[in-house]
Enzyme design. Structure first.
Site, PDB file in Angstrom:
ATOM      1  N   THR A 203       0.821  -1.208   0.000  1.00 52.36           N
ATOM      2  CA  THR A 203       0.000   0.000   0.000  1.00 52.36           C
ATOM      3  C   THR A 203       0.856   1.258   0.000  1.00 52.36           C
ATOM      4  O   THR A 203       0.684   2.138  -0.852  1.00 52.36           O
ATOM      5  CB  THR A 203      -0.925  -0.003   1.235  1.00 52.36           C
ATOM      6  OG1 THR A 203      -1.763  -1.152   1.181  1.00 52.36           O
ATOM      7  CG2 THR A 203      -1.781   1.249   1.264  1.00 52.36           C
ATOM      8  N   VAL A 204       1.794   1.359   0.935  1.00 52.64           N
ATOM      9  CA  VAL A 204       2.600   2.572   1.027  1.00 52.64           C
ATOM     10  C   VAL A 204       3.600   2.648  -0.120  1.00 52.64           C
ATOM     11  O   VAL A 204       3.798   3.715  -0.718  1.00 52.64           O
ATOM     12  CB  VAL A 204       3.325   2.641   2.386  1.00 52.64           C
ATOM     13  CG1 VAL A 204       4.207   3.889   2.459  1.00 52.64           C
ATOM     14  CG2 VAL A 204       2.318   2.651   3.531  1.00 52.64           C
TER      15      VAL A 204
ATOM     16  N   GLU B 108       9.968  10.150   9.195  1.00 55.48           N
ATOM     17  CA  GLU B 108       8.778  10.985   9.424  1.00 55.48           C
ATOM     18  C   GLU B 108       7.494  10.183   9.396  1.00 55.48           C
ATOM     19  O   GLU B 108       6.588  10.385  10.206  1.00 55.48           O
ATOM     20  CB  GLU B 108       8.716  12.107   8.380  1.00 55.48           C
ATOM     21  CG  GLU B 108       7.532  13.037   8.519  1.00 55.48           C
ATOM     22  CD  GLU B 108       7.589  13.885   9.780  1.00 55.48           C
ATOM     23  OE1 GLU B 108       6.735  13.672  10.671  1.00 55.48           O
ATOM     24  OE2 GLU B 108       8.480  14.738   9.882  1.00 55.48           O
TER      25      GLU B 108
ATOM     26  N   VAL C  43       5.521   7.794  12.510  1.00 58.78           N
ATOM     27  CA  VAL C  43       4.575   8.266  13.524  1.00 58.78           C
ATOM     28  C   VAL C  43       3.590   9.215  12.859  1.00 58.78           C
ATOM     29  O   VAL C  43       3.987  10.196  12.230  1.00 58.78           O
ATOM     30  CB  VAL C  43       5.287   9.008  14.667  1.00 58.78           C
ATOM     31  CG1 VAL C  43       4.274   9.507  15.695  1.00 58.78           C
ATOM     32  CG2 VAL C  43       6.313   8.117  15.339  1.00 58.78           C
TER      33      VAL C  43
ATOM     34  N   GLY D  29       1.620   8.823  10.269  1.00 58.42           N
ATOM     35  CA  GLY D  29       1.345   8.741   8.834  1.00 58.42           C
ATOM     36  C   GLY D  29       1.729  10.018   8.121  1.00 58.42           C
ATOM     37  O   GLY D  29       2.897  10.404   8.067  1.00 58.42           O
TER      38      GLY D  29
ATOM     39  N   ILE E 186       0.946  13.060   8.985  1.00 54.73           N
ATOM     40  CA  ILE E 186       1.035  14.236   9.853  1.00 54.73           C
ATOM     41  C   ILE E 186       2.498  14.605  10.062  1.00 54.73           C
ATOM     42  O   ILE E 186       3.271  13.786  10.555  1.00 54.73           O
ATOM     43  CB  ILE E 186       0.388  13.971  11.219  1.00 54.73           C
ATOM     44  CG1 ILE E 186      -1.057  13.496  11.070  1.00 54.73           C
ATOM     45  CG2 ILE E 186       0.443  15.218  12.093  1.00 54.73           C
ATOM     46  CD1 ILE E 186      -1.682  13.024  12.365  1.00 54.73           C
TER      47      ILE E 186
ATOM     48  N   GLY F  64     -11.598  -1.961   6.483  1.00 54.64           N
ATOM     49  CA  GLY F  64     -10.169  -1.975   6.198  1.00 54.64           C
ATOM     50  C   GLY F  64      -9.323  -1.159   7.156  1.00 54.64           C
ATOM     51  O   GLY F  64      -8.139  -0.934   6.908  1.00 54.64           O
TER      52      GLY F  64
ATOM     53  N   LYS G 238       5.163   4.221  18.801  1.00 55.08           N
ATOM     54  CA  LYS G 238       5.174   5.606  18.316  1.00 55.08           C
ATOM     55  C   LYS G 238       5.540   6.592  19.415  1.00 55.08           C
ATOM     56  O   LYS G 238       6.323   7.521  19.183  1.00 55.08           O
ATOM     57  CB  LYS G 238       3.804   5.942  17.713  1.00 55.08           C
ATOM     58  CG  LYS G 238       3.506   5.161  16.438  1.00 55.08           C
ATOM     59  CD  LYS G 238       2.081   5.378  15.956  1.00 55.08           C
ATOM     60  CE  LYS G 238       1.797   4.585  14.691  1.00 55.08           C
ATOM     61  NZ  LYS G 238       0.381   4.712  14.253  1.00 55.08           N
TER      62      LYS G 238
ATOM     63  N   GLY H  24      -2.902   5.373   5.827  1.00 55.96           N
ATOM     64  CA  GLY H  24      -3.439   5.465   4.473  1.00 55.96           C
ATOM     65  C   GLY H  24      -2.341   5.548   3.442  1.00 55.96           C
ATOM     66  O   GLY H  24      -1.219   5.993   3.727  1.00 55.96           O
TER      67      GLY H  24
END
Length: 402
Positions: free
Chosen positions: A11-12, A124, A127, A129, A131, A182, A200, A298
């Site tokens: 996904t990432v 980055e 922690v 995602g 943000i 999901g 985190k 996400g």
């Protein structure tokens, strides 16, 4: 031109690919040179991919290619991500990652290897995602002594609690909904038992105070025991229950940290972080409280943070960015009783007995027969446990966020 690679095309990883392709001009402007993708490492075949020639199953292709200067590690898990990252850093390549488990477990070692080879190890995306939090802590708030970090660091648990709060769903029902949408894995233990948030807050604590905070030393509770009755009592007290990763630097210089459900009054900014979103509250001695809010996971939000680190690594290819912490033999973590909290409790005992044991406790309006709910004065963990043991039928004990 900077040549780059991606390790892991899930996904990432696919999100990183998409951003490099769709925002190529923006990346070039930000980095000062074009970033060109040369390899994608994955054990699977992608014969239908428009650039299938980029794929390799052998990490040595990346390690031994002198042209590749920055690699995005988005494989997840500890192994072989740890071994691959060590080899890449030792070969003089910067590595950026979204892998919180790897950073929390081996971050000190990997940062040291990066320093020895004058390259960057950036994280980055590990922690929050998408943000921005690692870079602001390291740079934007550098003029401050950070005194406290508290955050909703896991979108899965926040979604479950939000469904319980808003739609009066039981924990089990809300968890099934999270899985169906999901947001939760088939095995959700890392989320609902608090382990994800623990890693985190360990990373943020280590970065904020410069010394490794071992996540295995952080007291961790999940949300599996939170009931609708707890949520309703919180609502009656003008509050909500959230899973909070909490870290504070105490006057003795040690770091107190925990992950646990906490009752949060509506006058706190964290109370309004709903659904799958994350929010991180940072307190500095000069700036006061600042909030970082957004999508904590996400595909594209997380990938955007990964690509931002790739850009930063290209910018700092001659002089590495100063980021990280040191591993020390010093006992960094405070004892559980070094910090006091108020506690929300429910018991089948009488209000009279509660008052006799807890003194100035605030008795709440009961929402169930043969039950007393109350909020204690500030207590250590041991004091709270000792006093609650003097009552019969204690149902719930949850810290209050002040």
């Amino acid at each position: 031109m900077a040549k780059a690679a991606i390790m892991g095309y899930g996904t990432v990883g696919s999100g990183v690919y998409d951003i490099i392709k769709m925002n190529a001009a923006r990346l070039e402007a930000a980095a000062g040179e074009k970033i060109e993708l040369k390899y994608i490492l994955d054990i699977r075949d992608f014969d239908d991919h428009p650039e299938k020639h980029l794929f390799t199953k052998d990490v040595k292709d990346i390690i031994n290619d002198g042209e590749v200067s920055v690699v995005a590690e988005v494989m997840g898990g500890l192994h072989p991500a740890y071994e691959f990252t060590k080899e890449l850093l030792s070969a003089g390549k910067s590595v950026v990652t979204s892998n919180k488990e790897l950073v929390a477990t081996y971050g000190s070692e990997l940062l040291k290897i990066a320093e020895e080879n004058n390259v960057n190890y950036m994280f980055e995306a590990s922690v929050g995602g998408g943000i921005p939090i690692i870079r602001p802590l390291n740079r934007c708030l550098a003029a401050n002594n950070i005194t406290r970090i508290a955050g909703i660091l896991n979108g899965t648990t926040n979604y479950i609690l939000y469904q319980m709060i808003t739609n009066d769903k039981s924990f089990d029902t809300a968890l099934r909904d999270a899985q169906a949408n999901g947001y939760a894995e088939r095995n959700p233990a890392a989320d609902i038992e608090g382990h994800d948030a623990c890693r985190k807050i360990a990373i943020l604590s280590s970065l904020a105070w410069g010394k490794e905070v071992d996540y295995s030393s952080i007291s961790t509770e999940g949300i599996v025991d939170i009931t609708l009755e707890d949520v309703r009592y919180a609502a009656a007290a003008d509050a909500v229950i959230k899973l909070i990763g909490y870290a504070e630097r105490l006057d003795n210089g040690k770091v107190y940290a925990h992950v646990a459900p906490m009752m949060i009054k509506h006058d706190c900014m964290l109370s309004d972080i709903d659904d799958v979103y994350n929010g991180i509250l940072v307190r500095g001695d000069a700036v006061g409280d600042v909030m970082f809010y957004g999508a904590g996971a996400g595909k594209l939000p997380t990938a955007s943070a990964v690509v931002a680190d790739m850009i930063d690594s290209v910018i700092h290819k001659e002089r590495r960015a100063l980021i990280g912490w040191e591993k020390t033999d010093e006992d960094v973590c405070a004892a559980a009783d070094d910090k006091k909290f108020r506690y929300f409790m429910r018991t089948q005992d009488t209000a009279e007995n509660v008052r006799s044991v807890f003194g100035g406790a605030e008795i709440l309006k009961s929402l169930a027969d043969n039950e007393t709910a109350f909020i204690t004065e500030e207590l250590t963990a041991s004091e709270a446990a000792e006093k609650s043991a003097a009552l019969s039928g204690v149902i719930t004990s949850i810290r209050v966020f002040d």
